[in-house]
Scaffold this active site. Structure first.
Site, PDB file in Angstrom:
ATOM      1  N   ARG A  39       0.816  -1.210   0.000  1.00 34.30           N
ATOM      2  CA  ARG A  39       0.000   0.000   0.000  1.00 34.30           C
ATOM      3  C   ARG A  39       0.853   1.265   0.000  1.00 34.30           C
ATOM      4  NH1 ARG A  39      -4.022  -0.997  -1.925  1.00 34.30           N
ATOM      5  NH2 ARG A  39      -5.859  -1.861  -1.024  1.00 34.30           N
ATOM      6  N   GLY A  44       5.893   0.697   6.291  1.00 38.70           N
ATOM      7  CA  GLY A  44       6.873  -0.187   5.660  1.00 38.70           C
ATOM      8  C   GLY A  44       7.061   0.111   4.187  1.00 38.70           C
ATOM      9  N   CYS A  45       5.961   0.366   3.502  1.00 40.03           N
ATOM     10  CA  CYS A  45       6.030   0.650   2.064  1.00 40.03           C
ATOM     11  C   CYS A  45       6.737   1.976   1.806  1.00 40.03           C
ATOM     12  CB  CYS A  45       4.628   0.644   1.459  1.00 40.03           C
ATOM     13  SG  CYS A  45       3.821  -0.972   1.601  1.00 40.03           S
ATOM     14  N   THR A  46       6.505   2.947   2.662  1.00 38.72           N
ATOM     15  CA  THR A  46       7.183   4.231   2.527  1.00 38.72           C
ATOM     16  C   THR A  46       8.680   4.062   2.744  1.00 38.72           C
ATOM     17  OG1 THR A  46       5.197   5.435   3.191  1.00 38.72           O
ATOM     18  CG2 THR A  46       7.294   6.599   3.406  1.00 38.72           C
ATOM     19  N   ALA A  49      10.091   2.278  -0.436  1.00 39.23           N
ATOM     20  CA  ALA A  49      10.105   3.152  -1.613  1.00 39.23           C
ATOM     21  C   ALA A  49      11.146   4.256  -1.463  1.00 39.23           C
ATOM     22  CB  ALA A  49       8.716   3.753  -1.842  1.00 39.23           C
TER      23      ALA A  49
END
Length: 158
Positions: A39, A44-46, A49
């Site tokens: 998402r 975690g995704c931030t 990325a």
């Protein structure tokens, strides 16, 4: 479908946040790092990325293409990329079709609830279109450093 190192990477066509169609075969002759993440704008995704963002200049110097993929909408990707200055395309896999091809979209469980979603996974695809490295159940923190080390090793072997 189970993918293994040496297999041909499944081809795909997905839209990026700007509505442009991106196809794996567009990058023939280049190494591609494709990371699937659950998402936009989650912790975690931030982290993941932004780690790719911070390593991007070095990856570009090695002629490596970076592609992020999630089931989020183009609008969500645009906000995420703008907020975090992400220089690489974020691809829209709203129905999970490409994630399914790569074995990272399916049934997940969190807090006792079941839902369909992406399991954080990454792939290094060689210039000839074969899978050179597969990462499953990725942890965001050390992941990009591992990818860079593996790309350096793969480049040295070439």
């Amino acid at each position: 479908m189970s993918l293994n190192i040496g297999d041909a990477a499944p081809d795909f066509s997905m839209s990026d946040a700007d509505g442009n169609t991106v196809t794996l075969s567009d990058f023939k002759g280049k190494r591609v790092v494709m990371f699937f993440y659950p998402r936009d704008n989650t912790p975690g995704c931030t982290k993941e990325a932004c780690a790719f963002r911070d390593a991007y200049a070095g990856l570009q110097a090695k002629e490596v293409v970076v592609l992020g993929v999630s089931t989020d909408s183009a609008k969500s990707h645009t906000k995420f990329a703008t907020k975090h200055d992400l220089p690489f395309p974020l691809l829209v896999d709203e129905d999970g079709a490409t994630g399914t091809l790569y074995g990272c979209y399916g049934l997940k469980k969190m807090y006792g609830k079941e839902y369909m979603g992406i399991t954080r996974s990454s792939f290094i695809i060689g210039p000839n279109g074969t899978l050179e490295k597969i990462y499953r159940k990725v942890k965001p923190e050390p992941h990009v450093a591992d990818v860079i080390a593996d790309i350096e090793a793969l480049s040295a072997d070439a």
